[in-house]
Design a protein around this motif. Structure first.
Motif, PDB file in Angstrom:
ATOM      1  N   CYS A   1       0.869  -1.251  -0.026  1.00 59.54           N
ATOM      2  CA  CYS A   1      -0.070   0.015  -0.041  1.00 59.54           C
ATOM      3  C   CYS A   1       0.825   1.161   0.052  1.00 59.54           C
ATOM      4  O   CYS A   1       1.901   1.415   0.418  1.00 59.54           O
ATOM      5  CB  CYS A   1      -0.841   0.036   1.083  1.00 59.54           C
ATOM      6  SG  CYS A   1      -2.428  -1.127   1.201  1.00 59.54           S
TER       7      CYS A   1
ATOM      8  N   ILE B   1       0.560   4.840   1.563  1.00 61.90           N
ATOM      9  CA  ILE B   1      -0.090   5.714   2.392  1.00 61.90           C
ATOM     10  C   ILE B   1       0.695   7.079   2.464  1.00 61.90           C
ATOM     11  O   ILE B   1       1.677   6.783   3.291  1.00 61.90           O
ATOM     12  CB  ILE B   1      -0.232   4.854   3.786  1.00 61.90           C
ATOM     13  CG1 ILE B   1      -0.710   3.630   3.712  1.00 61.90           C
ATOM     14  CG2 ILE B   1      -1.230   5.830   4.720  1.00 61.90           C
ATOM     15  CD1 ILE B   1      -2.181   3.610   3.209  1.00 61.90           C
TER      16      ILE B   1
ATOM     17  N   VAL C   1      -6.927  12.498   3.484  1.00 61.13           N
ATOM     18  CA  VAL C   1      -7.988  11.374   3.608  1.00 61.13           C
ATOM     19  C   VAL C   1      -8.373  11.065   5.118  1.00 61.13           C
ATOM     20  O   VAL C   1      -7.151  10.897   5.957  1.00 61.13           O
ATOM     21  CB  VAL C   1      -7.787  10.220   2.714  1.00 61.13           C
ATOM     22  CG1 VAL C   1      -8.749   9.138   2.964  1.00 61.13           C
ATOM     23  CG2 VAL C   1      -8.050  10.574   1.402  1.00 61.13           C
TER      24      VAL C   1
ATOM     25  N   ILE D   1      -7.309  -2.356   5.414  1.00 65.18           N
ATOM     26  CA  ILE D   1      -6.947  -1.885   4.239  1.00 65.18           C
ATOM     27  C   ILE D   1      -6.409  -2.790   3.375  1.00 65.18           C
ATOM     28  O   ILE D   1      -4.984  -3.405   3.758  1.00 65.18           O
ATOM     29  CB  ILE D   1      -6.049  -0.470   4.114  1.00 65.18           C
ATOM     30  CG1 ILE D   1      -6.979   0.736   4.735  1.00 65.18           C
ATOM     31  CG2 ILE D   1      -5.738  -0.010   2.829  1.00 65.18           C
ATOM     32  CD1 ILE D   1      -6.283   1.808   5.083  1.00 65.18           C
TER      33      ILE D   1
ATOM     34  N   CYS E   1      -3.374  -0.807  -2.112  1.00 68.09           N
ATOM     35  CA  CYS E   1      -4.284   0.447  -2.242  1.00 68.09           C
ATOM     36  C   CYS E   1      -3.328   1.752  -1.885  1.00 68.09           C
ATOM     37  O   CYS E   1      -2.292   1.823  -1.711  1.00 68.09           O
ATOM     38  CB  CYS E   1      -5.136   0.338  -0.992  1.00 68.09           C
ATOM     39  SG  CYS E   1      -6.561  -0.806  -1.030  1.00 68.09           S
TER      40      CYS E   1
ATOM     41  N   ILE F   1     -10.377   8.298   7.431  1.00 69.91           N
ATOM     42  CA  ILE F   1     -10.999   7.042   7.309  1.00 69.91           C
ATOM     43  C   ILE F   1     -11.654   6.470   8.778  1.00 69.91           C
ATOM     44  O   ILE F   1     -10.702   6.322   9.701  1.00 69.91           O
ATOM     45  CB  ILE F   1     -10.106   5.995   6.837  1.00 69.91           C
ATOM     46  CG1 ILE F   1      -9.829   6.322   5.332  1.00 69.91           C
ATOM     47  CG2 ILE F   1     -10.969   4.718   6.688  1.00 69.91           C
ATOM     48  CD1 ILE F   1      -8.937   5.012   4.701  1.00 69.91           C
TER      49      ILE F   1
ATOM     50  N   ILE G   1      -8.203   6.095  -2.609  1.00 74.64           N
ATOM     51  CA  ILE G   1      -8.997   7.155  -2.179  1.00 74.64           C
ATOM     52  C   ILE G   1      -8.106   8.397  -2.154  1.00 74.64           C
ATOM     53  O   ILE G   1      -6.927   8.491  -1.713  1.00 74.64           O
ATOM     54  CB  ILE G   1      -9.096   6.752  -0.656  1.00 74.64           C
ATOM     55  CG1 ILE G   1      -9.933   5.444  -0.735  1.00 74.64           C
ATOM     56  CG2 ILE G   1     -10.225   7.667  -0.054  1.00 74.64           C
ATOM     57  CD1 ILE G   1     -10.361   4.985   0.709  1.00 74.64           C
TER      58      ILE G   1
ATOM     59  N   ILE H   1      -3.675   5.696  -0.589  1.00 77.39           N
ATOM     60  CA  ILE H   1      -4.418   6.649   0.434  1.00 77.39           C
ATOM     61  C   ILE H   1      -3.603   8.084   0.300  1.00 77.39           C
ATOM     62  O   ILE H   1      -2.587   7.870   0.814  1.00 77.39           O
ATOM     63  CB  ILE H   1      -4.781   6.233   1.826  1.00 77.39           C
ATOM     64  CG1 ILE H   1      -5.214   4.714   1.823  1.00 77.39           C
ATOM     65  CG2 ILE H   1      -5.721   6.756   2.650  1.00 77.39           C
ATOM     66  CD1 ILE H   1      -6.369   4.340   1.092  1.00 77.39           C
TER      67      ILE H   1
ATOM     68  N   ILE I   1      -6.308   7.318   9.780  1.00 77.30           N
ATOM     69  CA  ILE I   1      -6.862   5.960   9.854  1.00 77.30           C
ATOM     70  C   ILE I   1      -7.361   5.774  11.189  1.00 77.30           C
ATOM     71  O   ILE I   1      -6.442   5.489  12.016  1.00 77.30           O
ATOM     72  CB  ILE I   1      -5.914   4.949   9.286  1.00 77.30           C
ATOM     73  CG1 ILE I   1      -5.549   5.319   7.835  1.00 77.30           C
ATOM     74  CG2 ILE I   1      -6.508   3.747   9.267  1.00 77.30           C
ATOM     75  CD1 ILE I   1      -4.401   4.708   7.080  1.00 77.30           C
TER      76      ILE I   1
ATOM     77  N   VAL J   1      -2.494  11.471   6.408  1.00 76.99           N
ATOM     78  CA  VAL J   1      -3.769  10.781   6.407  1.00 76.99           C
ATOM     79  C   VAL J   1      -4.242  10.250   7.644  1.00 76.99           C
ATOM     80  O   VAL J   1      -3.291   9.867   8.741  1.00 76.99           O
ATOM     81  CB  VAL J   1      -3.453   9.263   5.404  1.00 76.99           C
ATOM     82  CG1 VAL J   1      -4.658   8.193   5.974  1.00 76.99           C
ATOM     83  CG2 VAL J   1      -3.341   9.722   4.293  1.00 76.99           C
TER      84      VAL J   1
ATOM     85  N   VAL K   1     -11.344  -1.328   3.390  1.00 74.59           N
ATOM     86  CA  VAL K   1     -11.089  -0.835   2.098  1.00 74.59           C
ATOM     87  C   VAL K   1     -10.502  -2.031   1.312  1.00 74.59           C
ATOM     88  O   VAL K   1      -9.669  -2.618   1.707  1.00 74.59           O
ATOM     89  CB  VAL K   1     -10.054   0.342   1.979  1.00 74.59           C
ATOM     90  CG1 VAL K   1      -9.791   0.853   0.613  1.00 74.59           C
ATOM     91  CG2 VAL K   1     -10.661   1.514   2.959  1.00 74.59           C
TER      92      VAL K   1
END
Length: 263
Positions: A13, A15, A37, A27, A31, A39, A51, A33, A21, A19, A45
């Motif tokens: 991922c 990140i 963002v 997640i 991904c 979450i 995102i 992020i 979270i 962010v 996710v």
């Protein structure tokens, strides 16, 4: 940047810093992020999702694999302003769903309420406003500035023109194209969508007493069967709203309707 110690983040991922979270967030792998963002707790996710933008997700949402939330919208006026997406709690967003960020002309955000279910390959355009407990079927798309009110249901492969309102607890049949506003509790079908009766199977309608149900049936008849001018119907709605709870849905609908109603 704040990542809860109870969050689980899959392999590979990306990140970005900035962010937030929450607790028990999961997640999946691969991904992305982006910065800004947020979450909320308990949200999941799916893998390969992105995102982006100033996106805020509430609690206990489910985002399916390969979804894109908060990406740059397709409005040609958009010039990379700081706009975003606001999503409430307990929404189920299936795979390959796209939800675009808002524009300054649309108050800056695409807004989604609580307990909605968007099936595979749904597209939510910029500045849409979606209430609570709606269902949008596979491969359906909303253009920009669409308003989907509480409890409305759209079937698969539906399309809704920009600036349209789909009224509360209405029902849009599969493969329909909506180009004008759909009043509350109305069933519509076709390209272009036209009314075919009341959504009498709506849980809200079924839970109402017989007097309220009869008032809704009368309003439908006055709009579609009796040829009464819509301004006279609006007067009836204003008069009845304080007495019958379900009529308030019509009052809110007519207060925002600008494109004319389906016929």
């Amino acid at each position: 940047m704040s990542i809860s110690s109870s969050a689980q983040i899959g392999r590979h991922c990306v990140i970005e810093s900035g962010v937030n979270i929450g607790a028990r967030v999961r997640i999946g792998p691969f991904c992305t992020i982006a910065a800004g963002v947020d979450i909320g707790d308990g949200t999941m996710v799916g893998s390969h999702s992105v995102i982006n933008g100033l996106t805020r997700l509430g609690r206990d949402n489910m985002i399916g694999p390969y979804s894109s939330i908060g990406e740059v919208n397709q409005d040609l006026k958009y010039a990379n302003e700081a706009t975003g997406v606001v999503i409430g709690d307990r929404n189920r967003i299936e795979k390959h769903v796209t939800i675009h960020r808002g524009t300054l002309q649309g108050n800056g955000h695409t807004v989604i309420g609580h307990d909605n279910h968007f099936l595979n390959d749904v597209h939510i355009g910029h500045d849409c406003r979606i209430g609570d407990a709606t269902v949008i079927g596979d491969h359906s798309g909303l253009a920009g500035h669409v308003n989907i009110s509480d409890g409305a249901k759209l079937g698969l492969m539906c399309a809704v023109h920009q600036f349209c309102i789909v009224g509360a607890h209405s029902l849009i049949a599969d493969q329909s194209c909506v180009v004008q506003d759909v009043p509350p509790f109305v069933c519509a079908v076709g390209n272009r969508a036209f009314p075919i009766g009341l959504n009498s199977l709506s849980p809200v309608f079924l839970a109402a007493d017989i007097h309220q149900q009869e008032v809704i049936r009368t309003l439908y008849d006055r709009i579609y069967h009796q040829g009464i001018p819509i301004e006279d119907v609006k007067k009836d709605v204003r008069r009845l709203t304080s007495e019958f709870m379900l009529v308030a849905f019509f009052h809110a609908f007519f207060s925002g309707s600008t494109r004319g109603i389906i016929r």
